[in-house]
Design an enzyme around this catalytic site. Structure first.
Site, short mmCIF file in Angstrom:
data_model
loop_
_atom_site.label_atom_id
_atom_site.label_comp_id
_atom_site.label_asym_id
_atom_site.label_seq_id
_atom_site.Cartn_x
_atom_site.Cartn_y
_atom_site.Cartn_z
N SER A 142 -78.78 -34.35 24.76
CA SER A 142 -77.98 -35.54 24.43
C SER A 142 -78.94 -36.62 23.96
O SER A 142 -80.13 -36.59 24.33
CB SER A 142 -77.24 -36.04 25.68
N TYR A 155 -76.64 -38.46 34.93
CA TYR A 155 -76.35 -37.68 33.71
C TYR A 155 -77.58 -37.68 32.80
O TYR A 155 -78.00 -36.63 32.31
CB TYR A 155 -75.13 -38.27 32.99
N1 LIG Z 1 -69.30 -35.04 23.33
C1 LIG Z 1 -70.37 -35.81 23.38
O1 LIG Z 1 -70.37 -36.97 22.97
C2 LIG Z 1 -71.68 -35.24 23.91
C3 LIG Z 1 -72.86 -35.95 23.64
C4 LIG Z 1 -74.05 -35.44 24.13
C5 LIG Z 1 -74.08 -34.25 24.83
N2 LIG Z 1 -72.91 -33.61 25.10
C6 LIG Z 1 -73.01 -32.35 25.85
O2 LIG Z 1 -72.28 -31.37 25.14
C7 LIG Z 1 -71.87 -30.35 26.03
C8 LIG Z 1 -70.38 -30.09 25.80
O3 LIG Z 1 -69.66 -31.25 26.16
P1 LIG Z 1 -68.30 -31.70 25.46
O4 LIG Z 1 -68.49 -33.10 25.02
O5 LIG Z 1 -67.88 -30.68 24.49
O6 LIG Z 1 -67.35 -31.76 26.73
P2 LIG Z 1 -66.05 -30.92 27.13
O7 LIG Z 1 -65.03 -31.00 26.08
O8 LIG Z 1 -65.70 -31.43 28.50
O9 LIG Z 1 -66.62 -29.47 27.26
C9 LIG Z 1 -67.41 -29.08 28.36
C10 LIG Z 1 -67.31 -27.59 28.52
O10 LIG Z 1 -68.14 -27.21 29.64
C11 LIG Z 1 -67.37 -26.39 30.49
N3 LIG Z 1 -67.83 -26.52 31.86
C12 LIG Z 1 -67.93 -27.62 32.62
N4 LIG Z 1 -68.38 -27.31 33.85
C13 LIG Z 1 -68.58 -25.97 33.86
C14 LIG Z 1 -69.02 -25.04 34.82
N5 LIG Z 1 -69.40 -25.41 36.06
N6 LIG Z 1 -69.09 -23.74 34.48
C15 LIG Z 1 -68.73 -23.33 33.24
N7 LIG Z 1 -68.31 -24.15 32.29
C16 LIG Z 1 -68.23 -25.46 32.60
C17 LIG Z 1 -65.93 -26.84 30.31
O11 LIG Z 1 -65.03 -25.78 30.58
P3 LIG Z 1 -64.21 -25.53 31.94
O12 LIG Z 1 -63.76 -26.87 32.43
O13 LIG Z 1 -63.10 -24.65 31.48
O14 LIG Z 1 -65.16 -24.85 32.85
C18 LIG Z 1 -65.90 -27.12 28.82
O15 LIG Z 1 -65.67 -25.93 28.10
C19 LIG Z 1 -72.20 -30.83 27.42
O16 LIG Z 1 -73.41 -30.26 27.84
C20 LIG Z 1 -72.37 -32.34 27.23
O17 LIG Z 1 -73.21 -32.90 28.21
C21 LIG Z 1 -71.72 -34.07 24.64
#
Ligand SMILES: NC(=O)c1ccc[n+]([C@@H]2O[C@H](COP(=O)([O-])OP(=O)(O)OC[C@H]3O[C@@H](n4cnc5c(N)ncnc54)[C@H](OP(=O)(O)O)[C@@H]3O)[C@@H](O)[C@H]2O)c1
Length: 237
Positions: A142, A155
């Site tokens: 991130s 985080y």
């Molecule tokens: N969107 C942003 O702005 C952003 C920016 C920087 C970094 N990120 C990073 O990008 C990645 C994806 O995030 P996102 O924004 O796409 O969020 P999201 O829509 O909430 O997706 C997160 C995914 O992780 C899964 N997950 C969460 N806890 C888990 C666990 N214990 N075991 C297995 N799967 C798990 C969730 O699925 P289930 O709930 O079905 O398990 C979901 O598929 C993360 O690492 C986040 O920190 C996102």
């Protein structure tokens, strides 16, 4: 439309039931990859692989904070396809609160998912990658893994850890011809972002900015190792 360097690759994606992981599963499938998708909400994953026309077994229920479940995800992919080309350690959770709020449960959840989950993934796939003398690990970091975000001490710490893990792996795994990408998104449209920030409006990049970056790195020839990609919405500092 299939993409050279992606077609036929087996790509395991954690956190593929929503957000950046789900978009990546879609776009990589369109580009010709065989994805094996993991997350806790297995119903969402089953619907996804059905839509892709992939075997039901490509949807794997996994809580990445449980080592044996991550091992099962990797072994399921190997049983299905006999190989894995790319592991995307993408599953993650984000909670923001001042440190003095003492939200210890959320701290544990973030550390277990965002850090231990990635290490378990690496540990599970490494014997296969070493044996093949080939493989690519993609860790979702991130921009807050580069500079700390207010009310995001824990985080941010998990994402600083991801940067350290990615760089350490890059150094250590070179002799095995294993490539490592650390990808650092700024705010990007996803379910997770909406849950973390509610209705607060902020500029966001589209989730395809993430999958485009992944496709760029995965489609490189084997002697090119893309290590770092950072992107953010143009309107943000
Ligand atoms: N969107 C942003 O702005 C952003 C920016 C920087 C970094 N990120 C990073 O990008 C990645 C994806 O995030 P996102 O924004 O796409 O969020 P999201 O829509 O909430 O997706 C997160 C995914 O992780 C899964 N997950 C969460 N806890 C888990 C666990 N214990 N075991 C297995 N799967 C798990 C969730 O699925 P289930 O709930 O079905 O398990 C979901 O598929 C993360 O690492 C986040 O920190 C996102």
């Amino acid at each position: 439309m299939s993409v050279k360097g992606i077609e036929g690759k087996v790509i395991v994606i954690t956190g593929a039931s929503s957000g950046l992981g789900e978009t990546s599963a879609h776009e990589l499938t369109k580009a010709g990859a065989k994805v094996v998708v993991g997350a806790r909400r297995v119903d969402k994953l089953r619907a996804l692989v059905k839509e892709f026309g992939l075997p039901e077994e490509s949807a794997v229920e996994v809580d990445v904070s449980k080592q044996e479940q991550v091992e099962n995800l990797i072994q399921t992919a190997l049983k299905l396809y006999g190989k894995i080309d790319v592991l995307m350690n993408n599953a993650g959770v984000a909670t923001f609160s001042p440190i003095e709020a003492g939200d210890v449960d959320a701290w544990d959840r973030m550390i277990d998912t965002n850090v231990k989950g990635v290490l378990y993934g690496v540990n599970a796939v490494l014997p296969h990658f070493k044996e093949r003398k080939s493989g690519q690990i993609i860790n979702t970091c991130s921009v807050v893994g580069h500079s700390v975000m207010r009310n995001g001490v824990v985080y941010s710490s998990t994402k600083f850890a991801i940067r350290a893990i990615s760089e350490g792996l890059r150094q250590e795994l070179k002799p095995h011809n294993i490539r490592v990408l650390n990808i650092s998104p700024g705010p990007t449209e996803s379910e997770g972002l909406r849950v973390a920030f509610g209705e607060a409006s902020m500029p966001t990049a589209p989730s395809t900015a993430f999958s485009d970056a992944v496709i760029y790195a995965v489609s490189q020839p084997e002697n090119v190792d893309i290590n770092e990609i950072t992107f953010r919405p143009t309107a943000l500092d």
